[in-house]
Every structure is written in C-alpha cells, then in structure tokens.
Design an enzyme around this catalytic site. Structure first.
Site, PDB file in Angstrom:
ATOM      1  N   LYS A  61       1.181  -1.247  -0.044  1.00 40.98           N
ATOM      2  CA  LYS A  61       0.001   0.010   0.038  1.00 40.98           C
ATOM      3  C   LYS A  61       1.052   1.386  -0.138  1.00 40.98           C
ATOM      4  O   LYS A  61       2.193   1.638   0.922  1.00 40.98           O
ATOM      5  CB  LYS A  61      -0.515  -0.263   0.952  1.00 40.98           C
ATOM      6  CG  LYS A  61      -1.994   1.366   1.447  1.00 40.98           C
ATOM      7  CD  LYS A  61      -2.862   0.657   0.740  1.00 40.98           C
ATOM      8  CE  LYS A  61      -4.773   2.233   0.209  1.00 40.98           C
ATOM      9  NZ  LYS A  61      -3.508   3.038  -0.894  1.00 40.98           N
ATOM     10  N   LYS A  85       4.520   2.495   8.664  1.00 35.76           N
ATOM     11  CA  LYS A  85       3.771   3.448   8.923  1.00 35.76           C
ATOM     12  C   LYS A  85       2.281   3.160   8.907  1.00 35.76           C
ATOM     13  O   LYS A  85       1.652   2.861  10.278  1.00 35.76           O
ATOM     14  CB  LYS A  85       3.441   4.744   7.516  1.00 35.76           C
ATOM     15  CG  LYS A  85       2.031   5.552   8.053  1.00 35.76           C
ATOM     16  CD  LYS A  85       2.129   6.317   6.696  1.00 35.76           C
ATOM     17  CE  LYS A  85       3.401   6.675   6.136  1.00 35.76           C
ATOM     18  NZ  LYS A  85       2.713   7.934   5.024  1.00 35.76           N
ATOM     19  N   LYS A  97       5.742   1.989  -2.614  1.00 40.86           N
ATOM     20  CA  LYS A  97       6.162   3.462  -3.040  1.00 40.86           C
ATOM     21  C   LYS A  97       5.859   3.279  -4.839  1.00 40.86           C
ATOM     22  O   LYS A  97       6.902   2.328  -4.975  1.00 40.86           O
ATOM     23  CB  LYS A  97       6.520   4.205  -2.799  1.00 40.86           C
ATOM     24  CG  LYS A  97       6.078   5.859  -2.005  1.00 40.86           C
ATOM     25  CD  LYS A  97       5.324   6.425  -1.166  1.00 40.86           C
ATOM     26  CE  LYS A  97       4.861   6.898  -1.391  1.00 40.86           C
ATOM     27  NZ  LYS A  97       4.178   7.655  -0.124  1.00 40.86           N
ATOM     28  N   THR A 181      -5.328  13.510   5.725  1.00 37.78           N
ATOM     29  CA  THR A 181      -4.197  13.778   6.309  1.00 37.78           C
ATOM     30  C   THR A 181      -3.631  14.860   7.069  1.00 37.78           C
ATOM     31  O   THR A 181      -3.857  14.115   8.443  1.00 37.78           O
ATOM     32  CB  THR A 181      -3.206  13.642   5.128  1.00 37.78           C
ATOM     33  OG1 THR A 181      -3.416  12.471   3.640  1.00 37.78           O
ATOM     34  CG2 THR A 181      -1.827  13.231   5.715  1.00 37.78           C
ATOM     35  N   ASN A 212      -2.677  20.527  -0.247  1.00 41.99           N
ATOM     36  CA  ASN A 212      -4.223  20.005   0.585  1.00 41.99           C
ATOM     37  C   ASN A 212      -3.588  19.544   1.945  1.00 41.99           C
ATOM     38  O   ASN A 212      -4.475  20.421   2.650  1.00 41.99           O
ATOM     39  CB  ASN A 212      -4.234  18.761  -0.317  1.00 41.99           C
ATOM     40  CG  ASN A 212      -5.176  17.613   0.337  1.00 41.99           C
ATOM     41  OD1 ASN A 212      -4.390  17.215   1.199  1.00 41.99           O
ATOM     42  ND2 ASN A 212      -6.640  18.115  -0.458  1.00 41.99           N
TER      43      ASN A 212
HETATM   44  N1  GLU Z   1       0.639   8.849  -0.085  1.00 46.00           N
HETATM   45  C1  GLU Z   1      -0.047   9.050   1.604  1.00 46.00           C
HETATM   46  C2  GLU Z   1       1.161   8.674   1.830  1.00 46.00           C
HETATM   47  O1  GLU Z   1       2.189   8.867   2.156  1.00 46.00           O
HETATM   48  C3  GLU Z   1      -1.031   7.367   1.451  1.00 46.00           C
HETATM   49  C4  GLU Z   1      -0.993   5.965   0.864  1.00 46.00           C
HETATM   50  C5  GLU Z   1      -1.875   4.888   0.538  1.00 46.00           C
HETATM   51  O2  GLU Z   1      -3.211   5.791   1.314  1.00 46.00           O
HETATM   52  O3  GLU Z   1      -1.468   3.992   0.271  1.00 46.00           O
HETATM   53  O4  GLU Z   1       0.759   7.899   3.295  1.00 46.00           O
END
Ligand code: GLU
Length: 394
Positions: A61, A85, A97, A181, A212
C-alpha cells in the site's frame, strides 16, 4: 543524510534494541520487489518506479508521486516508510511506493492522463485489490486515481474499484479522503498534547507547505483545537501574522496563500518562526544536522514524509524539541485509504462522520501507544513508533 539513510538508520537502531539478528535486519531493509520502467508519451520518455517493500501484513500500500526529483532511492525509502507506517498505526496493509520522474505542471492534461494509464499498463500484473493498492501522493490526486482505476478495469475486468484508493467520490472514493492527512495531523497533535497535559487553546503554530495537507491541517487545527496559526509558507513566501492567519472562511486552492493576510518574509524563514509547534507539510529532506539549530519550536509535527533526517532528529530530541513522527502524524491518508478499500470490497459507502470516527479511533490509539512506549524506553517517539512497527512486522 538522505531519506533512505535516515529510515535505515532508525530501523537498525530500533532493531538492535529489540535484539534482532543482522540477517533479520537486512531482510527487512530489502524490498520484496522493485519495478523500474519507462513511460513514453509521444517522443517524451519518463522514468517510472514501483517499489513493493513488504506484504507480510497485507497487500502493498502506498502512493504514486509525480515529481522531477523522484529516483529509486527516494521511492525505496518511501516504500519502507509505508510498511513502518501501516504497522505503526496497526492497519493490515503492507508497504509500497511509486513515482514517475516528471513535473505534471509542465504538461497538458492529456499527457498526464497517458502517463497515468501507461503506468498501470506496465504494472498490471503486479497490482490489484489483494496484491498492491496504490494511492495519490505528491502531485497526484483523485483525477489521476480515476484514470488509473479505469485503465485497470479495462485491462482486467475488475470492477470493484478496490485496486486504487483516493479516487473521486462518484468513482468509489471515500468521504473524508481529501482532508484525511490534514485531519490526521490535527488528531496526532491533539492526542500528543492530551498525553502531555498541553492545552491546545492559543498554542502558536507555523506551517511549512499549504498544499492539500498543510491547508486542511491549519484549517482544522484552528477550528477544532483553537490553535493560532501565526505563519504559513509555500515555496515562494512566508506569510506571518502574530494575531493569527485566518483559515476559517477559506476553501482549498493552489492560490490560497494569496488570500492570507500577513507580513511577507522569505520562504525558508518559516523554520525559524518563534511558534510552539512547527509543522512540516511540504516535501522531505528539509531539516538536517546543520539547520536543525534554526528551529525554536518545542514540537515538530512531520506531516510530509521524511522532512527531518535522523541526525537532526537526535539533536532536536536532545534539546527537548519533541518530534511527532511522520509514520504516525501523516498516517491519516493511508488510514482513510484503508477505510476506502474496505468500503469498495464490501460494496458500501460510509458517511463522512463514520469515516472520521474510525480515523480518530485508529490514529488516536497509535499516538498513545507510541507516546507510552517512548516514555517507557526513554527514546524519541519516532524510535518508539519504529519499534512497535518492527515488532508487528516480524
Ligand atoms: N501517499 C500517502 C502516504 O504517503 C497515502 C498512501 C495511501 O493512501 O496508500 O501515506
């Protein structure tokens, strides 16, 4: 120290204290799969990446960023941070990523759409609801996710829309995802203050980055916590107002800085502002051993990924500047992504209130667990969050 070196240093330090063997550490530092490929639109070729770090706790994810500075080291670091995370906030997802090395603002919409669709074509067999579920990140948004999920559906026939999150509301997206976020950052600050008996009312805050994430953080923290946002900066300017910049009546747009009333200062002066809380909501790699001494705040909130390097983290904590770490502070995005994925799989659409309540519960719990562990182990909260995550990742 770059972001990858910082993430690895923290992992090594936490793992050593947990008694991990060198072999276990090396295994965790090695991504399970690395995809490097090119996307070509007309006669322009961009380098693209997807790093799938760990799926031990669930499908990979993590977001996909479109930015000229994207390279393999950055994507690797960010993928590793995603595994940490998701484990730190205890949701059943792994870490990945992606990125494409280009600046979407320099191209027209057709070009960006074609990049998005080609990205999915190249990775088709490696992504999917139970394999890897990408999301937006820097310079990508629900429109980009809508193109991607559409391309995935055309290629595979999967119409659940659960192979991507951060989609548009009429395309399987979740209520609350846009603000998630920023809202998560507000919750992290609120719970950190609660755990440390700090009254948030009148607390002064400076925010680097009013995209954002920084915008919604500022707006919600002003409204729900009663903080005073005395400074905000984008890459061009800092706006400073001792009486507080008023976000209450503003809506998010790329031009929001122009609507704030305050004295103008150079952009990089934001980190020196004499505020109680300094919020990093722009990009990574902002604070290192050299400029950490410019920070006068007592608390630093990492809403971007990796804004403070590991040397600076240790120096800040040594002089009692507490860092609320990215792997918890900015996890609101991936937590609501998780809720979106659950909704898609169940064929449901939850109210914004339901989504926000679940986000609050998951993130609030994670903040208190990390704070408790930090106090018990007498380590920075970031190291405590990494230790909790590593224990869950074995
Ligand atoms: N890009 C966001 C992060 O760095 C969200 C990642 C997601 O929702 O999978 O946490």
């Amino acid at each position: 120290m770059n972001m990858l070196e910082s993430a690895e240093a923290l992992i090594r330090r936490s793992a050593k204290k947990l008694g991990w063997s060198d072999a276990d550490v090396e295994e965790l530092l090695t991504p399970e799969q690395v995809h490097e490929f090119e996307v070509t639109v007309g006669d322009i070729t961009h380098q693209a990446y997807r790093v799938q770090h760990s799926n031990k706790r669930g499908p990979y994810k993590g977001g996909i960023r479109f930015h000229p500075h994207v390279d393999i080291d950055e994507v690797r670091a960010l993928a590793t941070l995603m595994s940490i995370k998701c484990a730190a906030v205890n949701i059943p997802l792994g870490g990945g990523k992606g990125g494409v090395a280009f600046d979407p603002r320099e191209y027209d919409e057709e070009h960006v759409e074609e990049v998005a669709r080609q990205y999915v074509r190249a990775l088709q067999e490696h992504i999917g609801p139970d394999k890897d579920v990408p999301a937006p990140d820097v310079n990508t948004n629900s429109q980009v996710m809508d193109w991607m999920v559409d391309e995935y559906e055309v290629l595979t026939g999967d119409s659940t829309k659960s192979s991507f999150t951060g989609k548009g509301l009429d395309n399987g997206g979740s209520e609350g995802r846009d603000m998630a976020t920023g809202r998560g950052g507000m919750i992290a600050l609120r719970e950190y203050c609660k755990a440390n008996n700090i009254d948030t009312n009148g607390l002064t805050v400076a925010v680097q980055g009013v995209g954002n994430v920084g915008f919604y953080f500022a707006k919600l923290a002003q409204k729900e916590l009663g903080v005073k946002v005395i400074a905000a900066a984008n890459s061009k300017v800092t706006k400073y107002n001792q009486d507080g910049l008023d976000f209450s009546s503003l809506e998010f747009s790329r031009k929001v800085m122009d609507e704030l009333t305050g004295e103008e200062r150079p952009s990089n002066e934001i980190i020196q502002v004499d505020a109680d809380v300094l919020v990093f909501a722009a990009l990574g790699e902002v604070i290192d051993a050299e400029n950490q001494s410019d920070i006068h705040a007592c608390v630093a909130l990492e809403l971007a990924n990796g804004p403070i390097d590991d040397d600076a983290l240790q120096q800040l904590e040594a002089r009692d500047v507490r860092v609320i770490p990215d792997v918890i502070a900015n996890a609101g995005g991936v937590i609501v992504s998780y809720l979106e994925w659950q909704q898609n799989r169940a064929g449901e659409h939850w109210s914004e209130e339901t989504v926000n309540t679940k986000l609050d519960e998951i993130l609030g719990k994670a903040v208190h667990e990390a704070e408790k562990r930090a106090k018990k182990d007498e380590v920075p909260m970031k190291e405590a969050a990494f230790s909790l995550a590593l224990e869950r990742l074995v």
